[in-house]
Structure formats: structure tokens, C-alpha cells
Design a protein around this motif. Structure first.
Motif, PDB file in Angstrom:
ATOM      1  N   ASN A   1      42.639  24.426  30.756  1.00  0.00           N
ATOM      2  CA  ASN A   1      42.061  25.768  30.655  1.00  0.00           C
ATOM      3  C   ASN A   1      41.905  26.445  32.012  1.00  0.00           C
ATOM      4  O   ASN A   1      41.259  27.496  32.116  1.00  0.00           O
ATOM      5  N   LEU A   2      42.494  25.852  33.036  1.00  0.00           N
ATOM      6  CA  LEU A   2      42.376  26.427  34.373  1.00  0.00           C
ATOM      7  C   LEU A   2      43.207  27.700  34.486  1.00  0.00           C
ATOM      8  O   LEU A   2      44.220  27.873  33.805  1.00  0.00           O
ATOM      9  N   SER A   3      42.785  28.601  35.360  1.00  0.00           N
ATOM     10  CA  SER A   3      43.564  29.784  35.702  1.00  0.00           C
ATOM     11  C   SER A   3      43.142  30.252  37.090  1.00  0.00           C
ATOM     12  O   SER A   3      42.107  29.822  37.613  1.00  0.00           O
ATOM     13  N   PHE A   4      43.945  31.118  37.676  1.00  0.00           N
ATOM     14  CA  PHE A   4      43.682  31.593  39.040  1.00  0.00           C
ATOM     15  C   PHE A   4      43.918  33.086  39.095  1.00  0.00           C
ATOM     16  O   PHE A   4      44.948  33.579  38.616  1.00  0.00           O
ATOM     17  N   GLU A   5      42.973  33.822  39.657  1.00  0.00           N
ATOM     18  CA  GLU A   5      43.140  35.249  39.893  1.00  0.00           C
ATOM     19  C   GLU A   5      42.745  35.551  41.320  1.00  0.00           C
ATOM     20  O   GLU A   5      41.642  35.200  41.764  1.00  0.00           O
ATOM     21  N   ASN A   6      43.624  36.166  42.044  1.00  0.00           N
ATOM     22  CA  ASN A   6      43.406  36.460  43.459  1.00  0.00           C
ATOM     23  C   ASN A   6      42.664  37.786  43.589  1.00  0.00           C
ATOM     24  O   ASN A   6      43.239  38.854  43.422  1.00  0.00           O
ATOM     25  N   LYS A   7      41.389  37.710  43.931  1.00  0.00           N
ATOM     26  CA  LYS A   7      40.577  38.918  44.047  1.00  0.00           C
ATOM     27  C   LYS A   7      40.244  39.265  45.495  1.00  0.00           C
ATOM     28  O   LYS A   7      39.894  40.400  45.794  1.00  0.00           O
ATOM     29  N   ASN A   8      40.342  38.296  46.372  1.00  0.00           N
ATOM     30  CA  ASN A   8      39.896  38.522  47.757  1.00  0.00           C
ATOM     31  C   ASN A   8      40.955  38.118  48.782  1.00  0.00           C
ATOM     32  O   ASN A   8      40.646  37.502  49.797  1.00  0.00           O
ATOM     33  N   LYS A   9      42.221  38.464  48.484  1.00  0.00           N
ATOM     34  CA  LYS A   9      43.335  38.145  49.382  1.00  0.00           C
ATOM     35  C   LYS A   9      43.371  36.655  49.710  1.00  0.00           C
ATOM     36  O   LYS A   9      43.573  36.241  50.860  1.00  0.00           O
ATOM     37  N   GLN A  10      43.161  35.854  48.680  1.00  0.00           N
ATOM     38  CA  GLN A  10      43.184  34.406  48.848  1.00  0.00           C
ATOM     39  C   GLN A  10      44.637  33.914  48.930  1.00  0.00           C
ATOM     40  O   GLN A  10      45.582  34.626  48.618  1.00  0.00           O
ATOM     41  N   ARG A  11      44.794  32.695  49.332  1.00  0.00           N
ATOM     42  CA  ARG A  11      46.099  32.049  49.332  1.00  0.00           C
ATOM     43  C   ARG A  11      46.109  30.955  48.270  1.00  0.00           C
ATOM     44  O   ARG A  11      45.110  30.291  48.048  1.00  0.00           O
ATOM     45  N   TYR A  12      47.255  30.798  47.644  1.00  0.00           N
ATOM     46  CA  TYR A  12      47.433  29.681  46.719  1.00  0.00           C
ATOM     47  C   TYR A  12      48.600  28.860  47.227  1.00  0.00           C
ATOM     48  O   TYR A  12      49.718  29.376  47.373  1.00  0.00           O
ATOM     49  N   SER A  13      48.347  27.590  47.542  1.00  0.00           N
ATOM     50  CA  SER A  13      49.376  26.705  48.090  1.00  0.00           C
ATOM     51  C   SER A  13      50.060  27.354  49.291  1.00  0.00           C
ATOM     52  O   SER A  13      51.288  27.360  49.410  1.00  0.00           O
ATOM     53  N   GLN A  14      49.247  27.958  50.169  1.00  0.00           N
ATOM     54  CA  GLN A  14      49.689  28.603  51.402  1.00  0.00           C
ATOM     55  C   GLN A  14      50.466  29.903  51.168  1.00  0.00           C
ATOM     56  O   GLN A  14      50.969  30.487  52.117  1.00  0.00           O
ATOM     57  N   MET A  15      50.561  30.349  49.912  1.00  0.00           N
ATOM     58  CA  MET A  15      51.234  31.618  49.636  1.00  0.00           C
ATOM     59  C   MET A  15      50.183  32.717  49.514  1.00  0.00           C
ATOM     60  O   MET A  15      49.238  32.598  48.745  1.00  0.00           O
ATOM     61  N   LYS A  16      50.381  33.813  50.253  1.00  0.00           N
ATOM     62  CA  LYS A  16      49.381  34.870  50.280  1.00  0.00           C
ATOM     63  C   LYS A  16      49.603  35.942  49.219  1.00  0.00           C
ATOM     64  O   LYS A  16      48.750  36.812  49.032  1.00  0.00           O
ATOM     65  N   ASN A  17      50.742  35.924  48.537  1.00  0.00           N
ATOM     66  CA  ASN A  17      51.044  36.981  47.573  1.00  0.00           C
ATOM     67  C   ASN A  17      51.128  36.452  46.145  1.00  0.00           C
ATOM     68  O   ASN A  17      51.938  36.900  45.345  1.00  0.00           O
ATOM     69  N   VAL A  18      50.276  35.490  45.833  1.00  0.00           N
ATOM     70  CA  VAL A  18      50.149  34.990  44.461  1.00  0.00           C
ATOM     71  C   VAL A  18      48.908  35.636  43.862  1.00  0.00           C
ATOM     72  O   VAL A  18      47.795  35.473  44.374  1.00  0.00           O
ATOM     73  N   TRP A  19      49.077  36.368  42.760  1.00  0.00           N
ATOM     74  CA  TRP A  19      47.974  37.159  42.214  1.00  0.00           C
ATOM     75  C   TRP A  19      47.366  36.563  40.949  1.00  0.00           C
ATOM     76  O   TRP A  19      46.149  36.649  40.749  1.00  0.00           O
ATOM     77  N   HIS A  20      48.196  35.994  40.076  1.00  0.00           N
ATOM     78  CA  HIS A  20      47.677  35.455  38.818  1.00  0.00           C
ATOM     79  C   HIS A  20      48.437  34.185  38.456  1.00  0.00           C
ATOM     80  O   HIS A  20      49.668  34.172  38.459  1.00  0.00           O
ATOM     81  N   LEU A  21      47.689  33.145  38.115  1.00  0.00           N
ATOM     82  CA  LEU A  21      48.281  31.926  37.575  1.00  0.00           C
ATOM     83  C   LEU A  21      47.550  31.599  36.280  1.00  0.00           C
ATOM     84  O   LEU A  21      46.383  31.211  36.302  1.00  0.00           O
ATOM     85  N   PRO A  22      48.221  31.743  35.134  1.00  0.00           N
ATOM     86  CA  PRO A  22      47.568  31.464  33.862  1.00  0.00           C
ATOM     87  C   PRO A  22      47.739  30.010  33.455  1.00  0.00           C
ATOM     88  O   PRO A  22      48.522  29.264  34.046  1.00  0.00           O
TER      89      PRO A  22
END
Length: 273
Positions: free
Chosen positions: A232-253
Motif C-alpha cells: 500500500n506504499l506510495s510516493f508523492e513529491n511535494k517539497n522537491k524531494q529526491r527519489y533514488s537520487q532522481m530529482k524529477n520523480v513526482w508520483h510513485l503509486p
């Protein structure tokens, strides 16, 4: 520069004149925009490639190869120098008369996996969104597609495709320096639409998916390759966060959320591979 007119003369496109005119207008608008700082270097790379007799490329194998060019050592050195000016080569590999372009990504591994879960591409009209330098678009033709239109906003990737095309006989592949939002969606043209490694870079995932749906013909297929999170995990980039060192990942469902997004965008018969 790659001549797009023969591609646009394809019978399938002649059925969609207004759509074509809109595409040509978008291309004209792109040419008026500011040039990339490395544009001159890339143009020199293309201009420096030696004139040769084009050969038929082998597109249905892991390394897209163009053989039988009969290049001298001097010409090979010249080609290698030009290809290095076009670094980095993300997708591949390619081989030009034994000159191997050893890409950063082993794209053939993804393609071989995808081939096992999609329908046959024979005689299909393809849209390849985020196509990079055209490796996958060319593999699609190698697997029987009628034509493939690739779009990618990166001018470097378009120049890499231009470099490869310099050596091979023309194929029914055209790459355009456009974003998906630049493509008119007033007509359903494509039998298969590919969006691979693109969705998580979109601020509006639903706009992206709905646009893909509008471009897919009734009974057509969307091939969506993207990152998802387990459970049930998900990721939403609200504060210019990085995901796996990538800065332009916005949503991971997660998979349930992704299925819901697809349903909301008009897709059905969803299969997970």
C-alpha cells in the motif's frame, strides 16, 4: 537533419491531414526556440561523419547493427570522434561496421522482457513516447511494426538518432523533438502506444494517461512501463524531494493506485507483467 517528409507521406498519415498540419506547426515553433548550449558541438559531430553508402540495418537483434560499410581505419577514427561528441548514449547498444556504441543502459534486456507480454507488432502503427535516441522505435520496426513515431524533447537524443540514420537505409521510423503535450490528440491514430520510464516524471499523471488514451485507436494497446511501490506504499513529491537520487520523480503509486489511474483515464482490460 532527418527528412521527415517521406515519413509523413505514409498512407496512414495522409488519412489525417489536419493532424499532420498541427504536428508540422509544432515543429516549426520548436525551431524558433532557444538552442541548447551544446547544439553547435552536436551539429559538428553530424557534419563530420564521412559520406558513405547506406546499408540495411539489422533491427531484430540485441545490438542494432549496420554492417558492410567498408570503413577505413581513418574513417572509423573520425566516426568514433564524432560519436563521442554525442555522449552520453543512454539507450542501445548500436554497432556501426564494428564500432560498438556501448550504451549506459542495457536496453535490449528491457525490450526482450516487454516482448513477452505485449501483442504482436506486425503491421501496427506505433507511438513511442520518451523515445530517447530511437533504440526501441527501431526494435519495434525490426519486430514487424508498420511505422513508429518517436517523440522526445531532448535535442541530444534526436542528434544521436540522426547519427545512426546517417549510416543506414531509411526505415519507417521518425523521431521528433516534441513532448507528448505538443502532439494533437483530436484523432485516434496509433495501434500501440508506448510510455516507458516516463509516467513518474509527470507532474500530472492523469493528464499524461488521458492524452495517451486519446491517441490510441479503439481496440489498441497501451504499453506502460513505470516504477511502482509494493503493498500500500506510495510516493508523492511535494517539497522537491529526491527519489533514488532522481530529482524529477513526482508520483510513485502502488499497483492498485496505478490500476485506478488507468481506469480513470479510459483504459480497461489491464494486465500486469
Amino acid at each position: 537533419m532527418i527528412d521527415s517528409e517521406p515519413f509523413f507521406d505514409h498512407p496512414a498519415f495522409r488519412e489525417h491531414k489536419s493532424w499532420l498540419d498541427n504536428i508540422k506547426n509544432e515543429l516549426s515553433n520548436q525551431q524558433k526556440k532557444l538552442r541548447h548550449g551544446d547544439q553547435k558541438k552536436w551539429e559538428i559531430a553530424i557534419e563530420s561523419l564521412p559520406k558513405i553508402k547506406k546499408r540495411i540495418a539489422k533491427l531484430n537483434q540485441r545490438c542494432i547493427s549496420i554492417d558492410g560499410l567498408g570503413l577505413s581505419s581513418a574513417k572509423k577514427d573520425k566516426i568514433i570522434k564524432s560519436l563521442k561528441l554525442l555522449n552520453p548514449w543512454r539507450k542501445g547498444p548500436f554497432s556501426i561496421d564494428g564500432i560498438v556504441i556501448d550504451s549506459e543502459w542495457r536496453s535490449h534486456m528491457k525490450w526482450e522482457r516487454i516482448k513477452t507480454i505485449i501483442g504482436p507488432l506486425n503491421n501496427k502503427r506505433i507511438l513511442d513516447v520518451g523515445c530517447g535516441n530511437g533504440y526501441y522505435s527501431l526494435r519495434m520496426i525490426g519486430d514487424g511494426a508498420d511505422f513508429a513515431l518517436g517523440i522526445d524533447p531532448s535535442p541530444l537524443f534526436i542528434k544521436q538518432f540522426e547519427a545512426i540514420s546517417h549510416f543506414m537505409e531509411p526505415e519507417a521510423v521518425l523521431l521528433l523533438p516534441l513532448k507528448l503535450e505538443n502532439i494533437p490528440d483530436n484523432e485516434e491514430i496509433f495501434d500501440v502506444v508506448f510510455s516507458m520510464g516516463v509516467l513518474y516524471h509527470q507532474r500530472s499523471y492523469l493528464n499524461h494517461l488521458k492524452k495517451l488514451n486519446k491517441l490510441t485507436r479503439p481496440g489498441g494497446e497501451l504499453v506502460l512501463e513505470t516504477l511502482i511501490l509494493p503493498g500500500n506504499l506510495s510516493f508523492e513529491n511535494k517539497n522537491k524531494q529526491r527519489y533514488s537520487q532522481m530529482k524529477n520523480v513526482w508520483h510513485l503509486p502502488n499497483i492498485n493506485e496505478l490500476s485506478e489511474w488507468l481506469n480513470l483515464s479510459g483504459f480497461n482490460n489491464i494486465k500486469i507483467g
